[in-house]
Design an enzyme around this catalytic site. Structure first.
Site, PDB file in Angstrom:
ATOM      1  N   SER A 139      -9.828   0.832  14.208  1.00 26.97           N
ATOM      2  CA  SER A 139      -8.571   1.384  13.696  1.00 26.97           C
ATOM      3  C   SER A 139      -8.129   0.668  12.428  1.00 26.97           C
ATOM      4  O   SER A 139      -8.125  -0.570  12.368  1.00 26.97           O
ATOM      5  CB  SER A 139      -7.484   1.230  14.768  1.00 26.97           C
ATOM      6  OG  SER A 139      -6.219   1.529  14.234  1.00 26.97           O
ATOM      7  N   ASP A 150      -2.938 -15.699  23.016  1.00 27.34           N
ATOM      8  CA  ASP A 150      -2.543 -15.907  21.629  1.00 27.34           C
ATOM      9  C   ASP A 150      -2.559 -17.411  21.368  1.00 27.34           C
ATOM     10  O   ASP A 150      -2.329 -18.215  22.282  1.00 27.34           O
ATOM     11  CB  ASP A 150      -1.141 -15.338  21.372  1.00 27.34           C
ATOM     12  CG  ASP A 150      -0.831 -15.174  19.903  1.00 27.34           C
ATOM     13  OD1 ASP A 150      -0.785 -14.017  19.437  1.00 27.34           O
ATOM     14  OD2 ASP A 150      -0.632 -16.188  19.201  1.00 27.34           O
ATOM     15  N   ASP A 186      -7.202  -4.092   8.546  1.00 20.20           N
ATOM     16  CA  ASP A 186      -6.551  -3.115   7.675  1.00 20.20           C
ATOM     17  C   ASP A 186      -6.677  -3.484   6.203  1.00 20.20           C
ATOM     18  O   ASP A 186      -5.893  -3.034   5.371  1.00 20.20           O
ATOM     19  CB  ASP A 186      -5.070  -2.961   8.041  1.00 20.20           C
ATOM     20  CG  ASP A 186      -4.304  -4.282   7.953  1.00 20.20           C
ATOM     21  OD1 ASP A 186      -4.889  -5.300   7.538  1.00 20.20           O
ATOM     22  OD2 ASP A 186      -3.110  -4.296   8.313  1.00 20.20           O
ATOM     23  N   GLN A 214       3.109  -5.935  17.641  1.00 23.94           N
ATOM     24  CA  GLN A 214       2.532  -4.687  18.124  1.00 23.94           C
ATOM     25  C   GLN A 214       2.272  -4.691  19.631  1.00 23.94           C
ATOM     26  O   GLN A 214       2.093  -3.631  20.246  1.00 23.94           O
ATOM     27  CB  GLN A 214       1.220  -4.437  17.369  1.00 23.94           C
ATOM     28  CG  GLN A 214       0.482  -3.156  17.690  1.00 23.94           C
ATOM     29  CD  GLN A 214       1.263  -1.874  17.428  1.00 23.94           C
ATOM     30  OE1 GLN A 214       1.109  -0.877  18.126  1.00 23.94           O
ATOM     31  NE2 GLN A 214       2.129  -1.907  16.435  1.00 23.94           N
ATOM     32  N   LYS A 255     -10.913  -8.586   5.957  1.00 21.42           N
ATOM     33  CA  LYS A 255     -10.188  -8.892   7.196  1.00 21.42           C
ATOM     34  C   LYS A 255     -10.878  -8.217   8.369  1.00 21.42           C
ATOM     35  O   LYS A 255     -10.918  -6.982   8.441  1.00 21.42           O
ATOM     36  CB  LYS A 255      -8.742  -8.413   7.106  1.00 21.42           C
ATOM     37  CG  LYS A 255      -7.918  -8.730   8.357  1.00 21.42           C
ATOM     38  CD  LYS A 255      -6.509  -8.170   8.236  1.00 21.42           C
ATOM     39  CE  LYS A 255      -5.694  -8.456   9.491  1.00 21.42           C
ATOM     40  NZ  LYS A 255      -4.362  -7.834   9.460  1.00 21.42           N
ATOM     41  N   THR A 268      -4.661  -9.108  15.566  1.00 19.39           N
ATOM     42  CA  THR A 268      -4.230 -10.350  14.943  1.00 19.39           C
ATOM     43  C   THR A 268      -3.919 -10.087  13.475  1.00 19.39           C
ATOM     44  O   THR A 268      -4.323  -9.067  12.920  1.00 19.39           O
ATOM     45  CB  THR A 268      -5.307 -11.442  15.066  1.00 19.39           C
ATOM     46  OG1 THR A 268      -6.522 -10.982  14.456  1.00 19.39           O
ATOM     47  CG2 THR A 268      -5.576 -11.755  16.534  1.00 19.39           C
ATOM     48  N   GLU A 278       0.821  -1.212   0.000  1.00 22.16           N
ATOM     49  CA  GLU A 278       0.000   0.000   0.000  1.00 22.16           C
ATOM     50  C   GLU A 278       0.855   1.262   0.000  1.00 22.16           C
ATOM     51  O   GLU A 278       1.965   1.273   0.534  1.00 22.16           O
ATOM     52  CB  GLU A 278      -0.883   0.022   1.253  1.00 22.16           C
ATOM     53  CG  GLU A 278      -1.817  -1.167   1.357  1.00 22.16           C
ATOM     54  CD  GLU A 278      -2.424  -1.318   2.744  1.00 22.16           C
ATOM     55  OE1 GLU A 278      -3.541  -1.853   2.825  1.00 22.16           O
ATOM     56  OE2 GLU A 278      -1.770  -0.916   3.723  1.00 22.16           O
TER      57      GLU A 278
END
Length: 351
Positions: free
Chosen positions: A301, A167, A236, A146, A240, A207, A62
């Site tokens: 976000s 996780d 993002d 992150q 997804k 994730t 991107e």
């Protein structure tokens, strides 16, 4: 010979890591939140478009551009969820600042590390204005690259040191504990996502799997403390998601740039007219943020270009005049602006 106005300041990977170590993640996040708030308050002054994405079955590359009347910025970034299994980072990035007046680039930096700090700073800024002021426990689903930055951002804003993590990869959970416990966090490794969100004041979901998942289910929200703030940062890309759609009906959904978030964020699951709150309006008093202690707030976000420009400016300013900045000869600028060929023709033959 370089001309002064064609020299581009450059912060590479090693210098970026040394800067973050020198000044500290939380100190940089603090500066970044200040810059983000200042830029978000000027939101209407920026040129804005959704990022330009090139999708493949295994990932995306991107470009994220924006500009105001003085500075242009862009970030190049990829997202390839299968990369760690092949020995590569999921995300890599670099970015540029340029002078709008003449179009010349002025600053170039790696942004893999910088994006990690930027993403955490954005989460911290949203939480600062949306989460309960007495938030003390953070539940985190996803323990990837992150995680540590997100925890440090929430500690900066709220003083949070109690962290519950889950996780599917036990090694990733241990990695978070290994990195954060020496920094003063109390890290609880959880066997289930239910356990991780139980009693949480802030839930962060991050994730990497490029799929429409329900990493956080609607019923799990009732396990958290009343008035929980949900920080959904993994989405993002089209296709997804991480949140069960019903969660988005639980409270107001706050976004960066709706035109991009409706394509890439959790709200891609919702009708096109699903109501959202643009966060810049909260900062400028044009819209409400949190209105009560028991209200559930959701940050959808996806990451937007203005935030990357803010991060680049902070990096540029905090490393200016130090050995952390190199200079690169990036702009071809002949003495006669109309005679570019002269730069080749003036070279002596080799041999």
């Amino acid at each position: 010979m370089w001309k002064e106005h064609t020299v581009v300041a450059f912060v590479g990977v090693d210098s970026m890591a040394r800067w973050i170590q020198r000044d500290g993640v939380e100190n940089i996040i603090a500066r970044m939140i200040d810059q983000l708030e200042a830029d978000f308050k000027r939101w209407e002054m920026f040129y804005k478009i959704p990022r330009v994405a090139s999708h493949t079955p295994i990932g995306v590359i991107e470009l994220m551009p924006t500009s105001d009347s003085e500075t242009y910025s862009f970030k190049y970034v990829n997202g390839h969820p299968s990369n760690p299994a092949r020995g590569y980072q999921t995300v890599t990035a670099f970015g540029v600042l340029a002078d709008v007046d003449n179009g010349y680039p002025t600053f170039l930096a790696e942004m893999t590390l910088l994006t990690a700090v930027r993403t955490a700073a954005v989460s911290g800024m949203f939480a600062k204005h949306l989460a309960r002021k007495d938030s003390k426990v953070m539940g985190m689903i996803g323990s990837g690259s992150q995680s540590e930055f997100q925890a440090l951002a929430m500690r900066h804003v709220f003083g949070i040191e109690d962290l519950k993590i889950y996780d599917v990869d036990p090694a990733a959970q241990e990695k978070v504990r290994r990195n954060l416990e020496p920094l003063g966090f109390r890290v609880q490794i959880c066997d289930t996502s239910d356990e991780a969100v139980t009693g949480a004041d802030i839930i962060t979901v991050c994730t990497a799997d490029k799929a429409q998942n329900k990493v956080l289910s609607d019923r799990q929200i009732d396990l958290a403390n009343p008035g929980v703030h949900i920080n959904a940062i993994g989405g993002d890309a089209p296709g997804k998601t991480e949140l069960e759609a019903a969660i988005l009906e639980r409270g107001p959904v706050f976004v960066e740039f709706p035109e991009q978030t409706r394509i890439e964020g959790e709200i891609q699951q919702m009708p096109e007219d699903f109501p959202v709150v643009e966060f810049w309006k909260v900062l400028t008093g044009k819209a409400d943020g949190r209105t009560s202690d028991d209200q559930i707030t959701i940050f959808d976000s996806v990451g937007f270009a203005i935030s990357d420009g803010s991060a680049l400016k902070v990096c540029r300013d905090m490393t200016a005049g130090t050995e952390l900045q190199d200079q690169v000869d990036l702009v071809a600028d002949p003495d006669d602006p109309k005679d570019l060929f002269s730069m080749v023709n003036s070279l002596k033959p080799v041999g």
